[in-house]
Design a protein around this motif. Structure first.
Motif, mmCIF file in Angstrom:
data_model
loop_
_atom_site.group_PDB
_atom_site.id
_atom_site.type_symbol
_atom_site.label_atom_id
_atom_site.label_comp_id
_atom_site.label_asym_id
_atom_site.label_seq_id
_atom_site.Cartn_x
_atom_site.Cartn_y
_atom_site.Cartn_z
ATOM 1 N N HIS A 1 7.086 2.287 -8.134
ATOM 2 C CA HIS A 1 6.119 3.071 -8.674
ATOM 3 C C HIS A 1 5.032 2.914 -8.044
ATOM 4 N N CYS A 2 4.154 3.960 -7.919
ATOM 5 C CA CYS A 2 2.970 3.699 -7.339
ATOM 6 C C CYS A 2 1.901 4.276 -8.739
ATOM 7 N N PHE A 3 1.108 3.337 -8.879
ATOM 8 C CA PHE A 3 -0.002 3.661 -9.838
ATOM 9 C C PHE A 3 -1.071 4.589 -9.369
ATOM 10 N N GLY A 4 -1.123 4.667 -8.176
ATOM 11 C CA GLY A 4 -2.132 5.497 -7.649
ATOM 12 C C GLY A 4 -1.692 7.284 -7.706
ATOM 13 N N CYS A 5 -0.599 7.251 -7.377
ATOM 14 C CA CYS A 5 -0.187 8.816 -6.993
ATOM 15 C C CYS A 5 0.673 9.098 -8.055
ATOM 16 N N GLY A 6 1.394 8.152 -8.599
ATOM 17 C CA GLY A 6 2.332 8.812 -9.668
ATOM 18 C C GLY A 6 3.765 8.580 -9.147
ATOM 19 N N VAL A 7 4.162 8.408 -7.851
ATOM 20 C CA VAL A 7 5.516 8.586 -7.266
ATOM 21 C C VAL A 7 6.327 7.514 -8.004
ATOM 22 N N GLY A 8 7.530 7.644 -7.856
ATOM 23 C CA GLY A 8 8.390 6.472 -8.451
ATOM 24 C C GLY A 8 10.020 7.009 -8.261
ATOM 25 N N CYS B 1 0.772 -1.075 -0.031
ATOM 26 C CA CYS B 1 -0.023 -0.153 0.059
ATOM 27 C C CYS B 1 0.884 1.186 -0.047
ATOM 28 N N CYS B 2 0.716 2.145 -1.008
ATOM 29 C CA CYS B 2 1.495 3.108 -1.019
ATOM 30 C C CYS B 2 1.625 3.984 0.046
ATOM 31 N N PRO B 3 3.029 4.194 0.607
ATOM 32 C CA PRO B 3 3.158 5.428 1.508
ATOM 33 C C PRO B 3 2.878 6.765 1.742
ATOM 34 N N PHE B 4 2.659 7.151 0.252
ATOM 35 C CA PHE B 4 2.960 8.640 0.015
ATOM 36 C C PHE B 4 1.276 8.977 -0.226
ATOM 37 N N HIS B 5 0.271 8.078 -0.350
ATOM 38 C CA HIS B 5 -1.076 8.631 -0.752
ATOM 39 C C HIS B 5 -1.898 7.380 0.090
ATOM 40 N N GLY B 6 -2.755 7.713 1.024
ATOM 41 C CA GLY B 6 -3.608 6.906 1.730
ATOM 42 C C GLY B 6 -4.353 5.935 0.548
HETATM 43 ZN ZN LIG Z 1 0.926 6.339 -4.219
#
Ligand SMILES: [Zn+2]
Length: 542
Positions: free
Chosen positions: A57-64, A36-41
């Motif tokens: 890479h996070c497909f939810g918020c785009g960080v990577g 689970c992405c630590p940068f967006h809930g």
């Molecule tokens: Zn994320």
């Protein structure tokens, strides 16, 4: 500076899975790992770590990025700080060249205190703040100060034996043709904090009629203005509690809104809202209220923010302050009830985008109307199928056209998009993405969709059918608009792909003059059966 060689040496010792698993829980998923992405809930994991590519890479918020980027973002560290941390985590020693010195970040805190003291003796600034309705309490809470002459700041640094090079690193002073000068001269100062409560820069409002009404500290190692929001450190508790955040354009708006009890107000730092702000905005999953001026620049900024936030699936909407008013003025005029009413009556982001598009055109003119329809359709295509359906009705109503037209237009656009537009089709990538997230759907999707039904991303689809954990898919999907569908959305997407496909196949068969009537009906029968099923929206995936 840390030497290049020792950075390379450190990098060769880093393993992205080892490092990240010391901060977050990773679960194996094919050749990759997920979390689970630590940068967006989020509750379903969209954060993928690829050991083969050594990236996340996070497909939810785009960080990577890589291990170093992760530590920078997760621990809010600068690049060299992250290197130091990783070196100590991995028992690797770093070498520094001769220019190495540790930055003393307390310097900016001391300057902030100095500016605050100066304000207490500066009448013109006090008078100005008073005229804007800012209370003593707010001046203290927001640590508002005053930067006087250039020499004053330089002397303060010198007499307190503060390192001038550090002060320059923090953007407090700079070197010009005539030597050192202060960046903030005769300005009311607003310290800008990180979320963890460190001062990293200032905003300054001129008190002597300088051309630039407001300036900010320059971008420094610690101060990235497109990632920070003014007032966030003071607003965060209310944001998490009330699950709402108010994003304004100015320092005074934030201060006055807090003063009136809207302690969830923040502001961008003289920049537009960008994707870089999203991780911070996502914290606590609040509803976002974009509260901007009604002038041309404000409306345009609100339009862009709405595009960004609707693409990124934020809840919330827009409040526009017209007639030259802004939130600060309204608080000063004691229009608190009016503000309350405005904040609880926002225009949802998608509605705002559609309205803004339509307003650009003269709907009396058929050509213009056509363009409005086309542009609205283009935007609609970036939304989830359910929203597309909802909003196609709204667009039809606003343009006073048959809603059927929106749908037809939509398919036409999709078919031509690979020829005329770019090489990206969000819905196709999202179908692939959904299967990557839920591998159990692979067989079902494969059964319904053959690669030749893909207009743009046939290649990616084939790769996925070959090996669902192929890391090349990670790179292909580095697109923040690509989302995993829910089962229902996936169904709708498949229907939208299959329906025109079968219609076309049937038509092609019927038009084929080399076939006899018997042959034609033999071929079209199963196709027609399939089409009927699709039209009845019989669930393909369930
Ligand atoms: Zn994320």
């Amino acid at each position: 500076m840390i030497t290049k060689e020792s950075i390379e040496n450190l990098k060769s010792h880093l393993d992205v899975v080892d490092i990240l698993s010391q901060f977050i829980e990773l679960k194996k998923s094919g050749a990759n790992f997920k979390a689970c992405c630590p940068f967006h809930g989020e509750e379903t994991p969209s954060f993928v770590v690829s050991p083969a590519k050594q990236i996340y890479h996070c497909f939810g918020c785009g960080v990577g990025g890589d291990s170093i980027k992760f530590v920078m973002e997760y621990e809010k560290l600068s690049y060299p700080e992250a290197l130091e941390k990783l070196a100590s985590m991995s028992n690797v020693s770093l070498e520094h060249d001769s220019s190495y010195k540790k930055i003393d970040s307390s310097i900016i805190t001391k300057v902030n205190e100095h500016y605050q003291k100066l304000l207490t003796h500066h009448e013109a600034s006090q008078k100005y703040l008073n005229s804007r309705g800012i209370s003593e309490f707010s001046i203290e809470k927001f640590e508002i100060g005053y930067a006087s002459q250039s020499n004053d700041t330089i002397n303060f640094l010198k007499t307190n034996f503060l390192n001038l090079a550090d002060a320059q690193d923090f953007g407090i002073i700079d070197t010009g043709q005539n030597g050192l000068y202060s960046r903030f001269i005769e300005r009311i100062t607003f310290p800008i904090y990180t979320i963890t409560g460190t001062v990293v820069g200032f905003g300054g409002r001129t008190i002597s009629g300088h051309n630039a009404k407001y300036i900010n500290s320059p971008q420094t190692k610690l101060f990235n203005k497109s990632r920070l929001l003014y007032g966030y450190n003071l607003a965060k508790e209310t944001i998490y509690k009330q699950k709402t955040i108010i994003v304004t354009e100015g320092y005074l708006d934030v201060i006055m809104l807090h003063q009136a009890g809207f302690s969830n107000a923040v502001a961008t730092l003289g920049t537009a809202l960008t994707t870089e702000h999203l991780p911070l905005l996502k914290r606590g999953e609040p509803k976002v209220i974009v509260a901007y001026d009604g002038d041309k620049a404000g409306l345009n900024a609100a339009y862009k923010a709405s595009l960004l936030l609707s693409h990124s699936k934020f809840q919330g909407g827009v409040v526009i302050f017209s007639d030259g008013q802004d939130p600060a003025d309204m608080v000063n005029a004691n229009k608190i009830d009016e503000l309350n009413a405005m904040f609880s009556n926002t225009i949802p982001f998608i509605d705002f985008v559609i309205d803004s598009i339509i307003k650009k055109y003269d709907l009396e003119n058929p050509q213009d109307k056509q363009s409005a329809l086309q542009e609205s359709n283009e935007y609609l295509k970036t939304l989830s199928p359910i929203l597309q359906e909802e909003y196609s009705r709204l667009i039809a109503r606003k343009l006073n056209v048959n809603s059927q037209l929106i749908q037809v237009q939509h398919f036409e656009n999709q078919r031509t998009s690979n020829v005329t537009l770019s090489s990206i089709d969000i819905s196709e990538l999202s179908i692939i993405r959904t299967v990557l997230d839920y591998p159990e759907l692979l067989k079902l999707v494969q059964k319904e969709l053959s690669p030749d039904m893909f207009d743009v991303h046939k290649n990616e689809y084939n790769i996925m059918l070959d090996d669902i954990s192929d890391p090349s898919l990670l790179g292909l999907l580095l697109n923040e608009h690509v989302i995993a569908y829910t089962k229902e959305e996936l169904n709708n997407q498949l229907i939208m792909k299959l329906e025109p496909y079968y219609i076309k196949k049937i038509q092609e068969t019927k038009n084929n003059e080399t076939l006899s009537f018997r042959e034609k009906s033999r071929i079209t029968k199963p196709l027609q059966y399939k089409l009927r099923e699709i039209k009845l929206k019989k669930l393909i995936i369930c």
